[in-house]
Motif scaffolding. Structure first.
Motif, PDB file in Angstrom:
ATOM      1  N   LYS A 138      25.621  18.582  32.108  1.00  0.00           N
ATOM      2  CA  LYS A 138      26.737  17.722  31.721  1.00  0.00           C
ATOM      3  C   LYS A 138      26.964  16.597  32.717  1.00  0.00           C
ATOM      4  O   LYS A 138      27.303  15.476  32.327  1.00  0.00           O
ATOM      5  N   THR A 139      26.773  16.855  33.996  1.00  0.00           N
ATOM      6  CA  THR A 139      27.002  15.826  35.000  1.00  0.00           C
ATOM      7  C   THR A 139      25.832  14.865  35.142  1.00  0.00           C
ATOM      8  O   THR A 139      25.957  13.851  35.828  1.00  0.00           O
ATOM      9  N   GLY A 140      24.713  15.176  34.524  1.00  0.00           N
ATOM     10  CA  GLY A 140      23.553  14.303  34.603  1.00  0.00           C
ATOM     11  C   GLY A 140      22.778  14.406  35.894  1.00  0.00           C
ATOM     12  O   GLY A 140      21.971  13.520  36.203  1.00  0.00           O
TER      13      GLY A 140
ATOM     14  N   ALA B 151       6.043  10.360  13.910  1.00  0.00           N
ATOM     15  CA  ALA B 151       7.221  11.224  13.790  1.00  0.00           C
ATOM     16  C   ALA B 151       8.212  10.970  14.926  1.00  0.00           C
ATOM     17  O   ALA B 151       7.819  10.755  16.081  1.00  0.00           O
ATOM     18  N   ILE B 152       9.485  10.988  14.583  1.00  0.00           N
ATOM     19  CA  ILE B 152      10.540  10.735  15.562  1.00  0.00           C
ATOM     20  C   ILE B 152      10.859  12.038  16.301  1.00  0.00           C
ATOM     21  O   ILE B 152      11.116  13.072  15.685  1.00  0.00           O
ATOM     22  N   ILE B 153      10.841  11.952  17.631  1.00  0.00           N
ATOM     23  CA  ILE B 153      11.139  13.110  18.456  1.00  0.00           C
ATOM     24  C   ILE B 153      12.645  13.337  18.567  1.00  0.00           C
ATOM     25  O   ILE B 153      13.129  14.465  18.499  1.00  0.00           O
ATOM     26  N   GLY B 154      13.409  12.255  18.721  1.00  0.00           N
ATOM     27  CA  GLY B 154      14.856  12.401  18.865  1.00  0.00           C
ATOM     28  C   GLY B 154      15.564  11.084  18.655  1.00  0.00           C
ATOM     29  O   GLY B 154      14.981   9.999  18.779  1.00  0.00           O
ATOM     30  N   ALA B 155      16.839  11.156  18.288  1.00  0.00           N
ATOM     31  CA  ALA B 155      17.692   9.985  18.109  1.00  0.00           C
ATOM     32  C   ALA B 155      19.064  10.309  18.679  1.00  0.00           C
ATOM     33  O   ALA B 155      19.578  11.423  18.475  1.00  0.00           O
ATOM     34  N   TRP B 156      19.676   9.331  19.408  1.00  0.00           N
ATOM     35  CA  TRP B 156      20.930   9.585  20.105  1.00  0.00           C
ATOM     36  C   TRP B 156      21.862   8.390  19.956  1.00  0.00           C
ATOM     37  O   TRP B 156      21.433   7.240  19.904  1.00  0.00           O
ATOM     38  N   PHE B 157      23.159   8.692  19.916  1.00  0.00           N
ATOM     39  CA  PHE B 157      24.196   7.669  19.978  1.00  0.00           C
ATOM     40  C   PHE B 157      24.455   7.301  21.435  1.00  0.00           C
ATOM     41  O   PHE B 157      24.340   8.146  22.334  1.00  0.00           O
ATOM     42  N   SER B 158      24.840   6.056  21.679  1.00  0.00           N
ATOM     43  CA  SER B 158      25.339   5.679  22.994  1.00  0.00           C
ATOM     44  C   SER B 158      26.757   6.214  23.157  1.00  0.00           C
ATOM     45  O   SER B 158      27.376   6.726  22.218  1.00  0.00           O
TER      46      SER B 158
ATOM     47  N   THR C 199      15.354  13.708  25.880  1.00  0.00           N
ATOM     48  CA  THR C 199      16.793  13.930  25.841  1.00  0.00           C
ATOM     49  C   THR C 199      17.485  12.728  26.452  1.00  0.00           C
ATOM     50  O   THR C 199      16.885  11.978  27.237  1.00  0.00           O
ATOM     51  N   PHE C 200      18.743  12.543  26.080  1.00  0.00           N
ATOM     52  CA  PHE C 200      19.501  11.361  26.503  1.00  0.00           C
ATOM     53  C   PHE C 200      20.864  11.818  27.002  1.00  0.00           C
ATOM     54  O   PHE C 200      21.533  12.644  26.362  1.00  0.00           O
ATOM     55  N   HIS C 201      21.281  11.276  28.156  1.00  0.00           N
ATOM     56  CA  HIS C 201      22.589  11.570  28.733  1.00  0.00           C
ATOM     57  C   HIS C 201      23.476  10.349  28.534  1.00  0.00           C
ATOM     58  O   HIS C 201      23.248   9.283  29.115  1.00  0.00           O
ATOM     59  N   LYS C 202      24.518  10.498  27.708  1.00  0.00           N
ATOM     60  CA  LYS C 202      25.332   9.357  27.303  1.00  0.00           C
ATOM     61  C   LYS C 202      26.118   8.766  28.460  1.00  0.00           C
ATOM     62  O   LYS C 202      26.209   7.543  28.598  1.00  0.00           O
ATOM     63  N   GLU C 203      26.721   9.612  29.312  1.00  0.00           N
ATOM     64  CA  GLU C 203      27.611   9.119  30.349  1.00  0.00           C
ATOM     65  C   GLU C 203      26.888   8.242  31.366  1.00  0.00           C
ATOM     66  O   GLU C 203      27.427   7.243  31.828  1.00  0.00           O
TER      67      GLU C 203
ATOM     68  N   GLU D 113      21.672  15.344  16.354  1.00  0.00           N
ATOM     69  CA  GLU D 113      22.538  14.831  17.415  1.00  0.00           C
ATOM     70  C   GLU D 113      23.899  14.474  16.830  1.00  0.00           C
ATOM     71  O   GLU D 113      23.990  13.768  15.818  1.00  0.00           O
ATOM     72  N   TRP D 114      24.978  14.966  17.469  1.00  0.00           N
ATOM     73  CA  TRP D 114      26.341  14.700  17.027  1.00  0.00           C
ATOM     74  C   TRP D 114      26.918  13.519  17.788  1.00  0.00           C
ATOM     75  O   TRP D 114      26.567  13.286  18.952  1.00  0.00           O
ATOM     76  N   SER D 115      27.821  12.810  17.147  1.00  0.00           N
ATOM     77  CA  SER D 115      28.546  11.744  17.824  1.00  0.00           C
ATOM     78  C   SER D 115      29.633  12.344  18.701  1.00  0.00           C
ATOM     79  O   SER D 115      29.967  13.533  18.590  1.00  0.00           O
ATOM     80  N   GLY D 116      30.196  11.524  19.587  1.00  0.00           N
ATOM     81  CA  GLY D 116      31.190  12.030  20.517  1.00  0.00           C
ATOM     82  C   GLY D 116      32.467  12.479  19.857  1.00  0.00           C
ATOM     83  O   GLY D 116      33.138  13.396  20.347  1.00  0.00           O
ATOM     84  N   ASP D 117      32.848  11.861  18.722  1.00  0.00           N
ATOM     85  CA  ASP D 117      34.065  12.251  18.027  1.00  0.00           C
ATOM     86  C   ASP D 117      33.832  13.292  16.937  1.00  0.00           C
ATOM     87  O   ASP D 117      34.768  13.655  16.220  1.00  0.00           O
ATOM     88  N   SER D 118      32.586  13.754  16.779  1.00  0.00           N
ATOM     89  CA  SER D 118      32.212  14.801  15.811  1.00  0.00           C
ATOM     90  C   SER D 118      32.408  14.375  14.369  1.00  0.00           C
ATOM     91  O   SER D 118      32.387  15.215  13.466  1.00  0.00           O
ATOM     92  N   ARG D 119      32.594  13.078  14.101  1.00  0.00           N
ATOM     93  CA  ARG D 119      32.739  12.605  12.721  1.00  0.00           C
ATOM     94  C   ARG D 119      31.382  12.353  12.079  1.00  0.00           C
ATOM     95  O   ARG D 119      31.250  12.439  10.858  1.00  0.00           O
TER      96      ARG D 119
END
Length: 887
Positions: free
Chosen positions: A305-307, A192-199, A260-264, A153-159
């Motif tokens: 993308k719109t959730g 085992a971890i299925i997924g990890a997401w940033f807010s 899966t996680f939708h940030k917006e 999973e990538w962060s929103g700023d891709s850093r």
């Protein structure tokens, strides 16, 4: 007859394995189907399959944020980079390891690949570079996990990006070295971890494990401890990622299979092993929905993308679902056959394709959109034969001992035919009037004939000494032909008093018989790989084809003989005539479909259905590295070496020697079980192990430039158009580049008065493309009369050439007729609506003007024309002082 058939679409299979990906606009969904990728347009209700294919089944796919690059990886780690818009393969690459996940960064400059226990980050190939000799350049490699990495999973700023692993940890990495940043390990799960997401604000991290635990992490001081003012400096040092909240899904011991996680919108979607999915709102962990959508576990879930839309894939039954959670309705709900297809047929208008399979289901597919319209489940055993009749009637034969008639207008089974004794019907034939239906069985040597209206058994034809393998009614209804394993083909005159039959002796068992569309010729396929052509009137053979070498397929891993000596693949099980009767299409237990010319008996073209190495029979020679003393490596049971406990459990019954019969351990074999030409002759369909494949002559317009030189560029085209005002040259240059936007620009920039001159000087090689684009712009654009002027000028200038070469522009002319018909209907409908509106407005009473205003007094002159003059309406007491029309 044209024979330039190319792969067009794949129906009957909507999801096999791997992940699902929404396009950036959220209107289309990409799904892996075997070793190909299918795109479902959810707004326009269409689908298409990319032409490229992998060596094995696809494991993961990823689409760049700009929606231009598609990266797909198979089970062996071999990747294909494709231009998504042009559907063109750009590059092949091998990651040399099993890939569990692949993700593009948010800005699209890099992509991360989970290769085993390590994560590799690569630069995205740049499309603006003039020459790119090394499309894949590795940026960096990240190691530290002790087991396979399963999610990225990538962060929103891709850093930054985050990886999840089977070693019960998640790790946060930086793309480039960051000041004061240290790679972080998040370890607090028990499975085992299925997924990890940033807010969205990147202040929180959510992790989900297989046991149903949801952990919320925050970068803070250690919770549960009090800090004094004297310890402020030490407390700042102690800030790190800590678990601040624990939540559990509590799904009755069901395991989490995907999430899966939708940030917006802070929506978390979780799929469980029981076929249930849950929709939760974070960080409060409020349950929005819990719904069961499958009988088996959900393998993958994603959100657009719109959730608004959730997409689910279940590989066990081949299900693909898109659900709109706000309205609680399905956008699409598709499922392919989960068993081998046995037969197929086109509808008389060519708009639908019907397939039948061993799962007892009959599916009706829309040939244009690629979606399944309806599924019939009345049969209780495998369906072996399907055939259309007049008035949208469909007949099917099944191993459950019944022949059923279906009404495809009301979508119901209105008649069922059975024999006096219990038989398993394997062949079917219906006469041209739809009044008589015949069926044959491998259990009996007789042919049963029923009346469709009454449903009664009319006759039982006897004469064969072996099982009936195939039946065919002449299109004109004059005769019935039957093929049997007794090496004879019999021609029955069932509408005469004597009901005589004439046997035609063959050299081997008969597998398939079929009439030519004009009912004057018969083609017979036998077990020795021969195709024989018989004239029905004189009952004599007029030609034959030896197809043993043409159809000979690959070698299976369990075969003791080579492919060249294997008799199991050297015959045709199914054959089909072309629409004009000049060619025969034949297929069997191999990956090849052969097209023969009837008159000369020569092979015209050979189609390779699939080269998927995940299927058995797609290799001519086996790799000696996979052959060991214990057998073939691919058939070894490596279940006991699995890392997960549920994968290692042996669920077979005590004392069972064959294991669990409900699990399929054998590899599927490539074969062709059904063939059918469309009534128009522009396409044909073949039922294969991988699904229903459509081969067509009418391909969509993609980037296909020709006659290009260094001066033909978009900039030069615009210069010629705007500066030189040379519209003909600009049009030819845009056609050479074949860019839709450029052709559209030149098309609309051409003045109306110059259109006849431009069309008159256009070379004939561009006429077909011009017709195609004019109809396309008329359907999508508002300039109706402008398009009609183009078409009129084109027919006036090149009408003679079009008439003499109508075969070359046949498809384009059909599009013109269809477009003009649609325009005519729309104009007629609009005229009717305007007429009703005007009649309504004229029938309304006229409003009285307010006092003090000036109105118009209509006075009819002596010639019947109306004049108007200003009249002072002051003091009119709200009365109309004008003269009415009748006066």
């Amino acid at each position: 007859m044209k024979v330039g058939f190319n792969f067009s679409n794949l129906l009957g299979t909507v999801y096999c394995s791997g992940n699902l990906v929404f396009t950036p606009d959220g209107n289309s969904l990409l799904s892996p189907v075997g070793n190909k990728v299918t795109c479902f347009d959810l707004v326009n209700n269409k689908s298409f399959t990319f032409g490229f294919e992998h060596r094995k089944n696809i494991a993961r796919i990823a689409l760049s944020p700009q929606g231009t690059l598609l990266l797909s990886v198979d089970e062996d780690g071999r990747a294909i980079l494709t231009n998504f818009v042009r559907r063109t393969v750009l590059h092949h690459f091998n990651f040399k390891s099993v890939v569990h996940d692949i993700k593009f960064s948010s800005d699209g400059t890099h992509f991360a690949v989970a290769c085993g226990r390590k994560t590799e980050v690569w630069r995205t190939p740049a499309h603006d570079e003039e020459r790119d000799f090394a499309p894949f350049i590795k940026h960096r490699e990240y190691t530290g996990h002790h087991d396979a990495v399963t999610h990225i999973e990538w962060s929103g700023d891709s850093r930054f990006f985050m990886t999840s692993s089977k070693d019960l940890t998640a790790r946060v990495w930086s793309l480039n070295p960051e000041q004061h940043f240290v790679p972080t390990t998040l370890a607090s799960h028990r499975e085992a971890i299925i997924g990890a997401w940033f807010s969205k604000d990147q202040e929180k991290i959510y992790t989900v494990s297989k046991d149903g635990a949801l952990l919320q992490w925050e970068f803070t001081k250690k919770p549960g401890q009090d800090y004094d003012d004297d310890d402020e400096m030490d407390a700042e040092v102690e800030e790190r990622w800590y678990v601040v909240k624990r939540s559990y899904f509590n799904q009755n011991s069901a395991k989490v299979k995907c999430a899966t996680f939708h940030k917006e919108s802070n929506l978390l979607v979780v799929g469980f092993s029981t076929g249930v999915f849950g929709l939760y709102e974070l960080p409060e962990f409020n349950t929005i929905h819990t719904l069961s959508i499958s009988q088996n576990g959900i393998d993958f879930v994603t959100i657009n993308k719109t959730g608004e839309w959730l997409a689910f894939g279940a590989s066990k039954l081949g299900q693909l679902l898109v659900w709109e959670w706000q309205s609680e309705s399905y956008v699409i709900k598709q499922q392919g056959h989960y068993d081998a297809m046995n037969a197929l047929t086109y509808s008389p208008d060519g708009n639908r394709i019907v397939t039948a399979a061993d799962d007892g289901r009959i599916k009706v597919w829309d040939a244009t959109s690629g979606f399944c319209i309806v599924t019939f489940t009345e049969h209780t055993a495998g369906v072996t034969a399907v055939q259309f009749s007049v008035r949208n009637l469909l007949f099917t034969a099944s191993l459950d001992g019944s022949v059923r008639a279906w009404d495809l207008i009301r979508y119901r089974n209105f008649k069922t035919f059975t024999a006096p004794s219990r038989l398993q019907f394997s062949s079917l034939a219906v006469d041209s009037s739809g009044e008589i239906v015949c069926a044959g069985s491998l259990d009996s040597f007789d042919i049963h004939i029923w009346n469709v209206q009454t449903g009664q058994l009319l006759e039982t034809l006897s004469g064969h000494d072996g099982p009936i393998s195939s039946l065919s009614f002449a299109p004109d209804g004059s005769s019935l032909v039957s093929g049997s394993w007794d090496r004879t083909v019999r021609i029955w005159s069932i509408f005469t008093r004597t009901q005589t039959s004439e046997p035609l002796q063959q050299q081997a068992d008969v597998l398939c018989v079929i009439h030519r569309p004009d009912s004057k010729q018969l083609t017979v396929s036998t077990l020795d790989g021969q195709l024989t052509f018989w004239e029905i009137e004189n009952a004599e053979q007029v030609g034959h084809v030896d197809g043993k070498k043409d159809v000979s397929g690959g070698r299976k891993v369990t075969d003791r003989v080579t492919a060249a000596n294997n008799a199991a693949t050297k015959h045709f099980n199914t054959i089909a005539y072309s629409a004009d009767g000049t060619c025969v299409l034949a297929g069997g237990n191999s990956m090849y479909v052969c097209l023969y010319d009837v008159a000369s008996g020569s092979l015209i073209k050979k189609f390779t259905i699939s080269r998927n190495l995940s299927l058995d029979g797609t290799q001519e020679f086996l790799n000696s590295k996979s052959l060991t003393e214990g057998g073939v490596k691919e058939l070894f049971d490596d279940q006991g070496e699995a890392s997960d406990l549920e994968d290692r459990i042996d669920r077979s019954l005590p004392g069972a020697k064959r294991g669990d019969l409900s699990e399929r351990k054998a590899r599927p074999e490539i074969r062709v079980t059904g063939l059918s030409f469309s009534p128009t002759g522009r396409s044909f369909a073949c039922a294969t192990t991988e699904g229903l494949m459509i081969y067509s002559l009418d391909n969509t317009m993609l980037f296909d430039p020709f006659d290009l030189d260094i001066d033909v560029t978009p900039d030069n085209t615009r210069y010629v158009l705007k500066e030189d005002k040379d519209y003909l040259k600009a049009l030819v240059m845009s056609f050479r580049l074949n860019e839709k936007y450029l052709i559209h620009e030149v098309y609309e920039s051409t003045p109306v008065e110059d259109i006849p001159l431009v069309v008159g000087g256009l070379p004939t090689v561009y006429l077909g493309r011009l017709l195609r684009f004019i109809t396309l712009f008329m359907e999508d654009g508002p300039h109706l009369e402008f398009g009609l002027v183009w078409i009129e000028s084109l027919f006036e200038s090149h009408g003679k050439w079009i008439k003499e070469n109508k075969a070359e522009v046949e498809a384009e002319m059909r599009r013109v007729v269809r477009c003009l018909k649609r325009v005519q209907n729309e104009v007629a409908r609009l005229g009717d609506e305007n007429g009703y509106t005007l009649n309504y407005l004229l029938s309304q009473p006229r409003p009285a003007p307010e006092g003090g205003e000036k109105g118009l007094k209509f006075i009819e002159d002596t010639n019947g024309e109306s004049e108007s003059e200003d009249v002072d309406m002051e003091g009119a007491d709200d009365e109309w002082k004008g003269v009415s029309d009748s006066e």
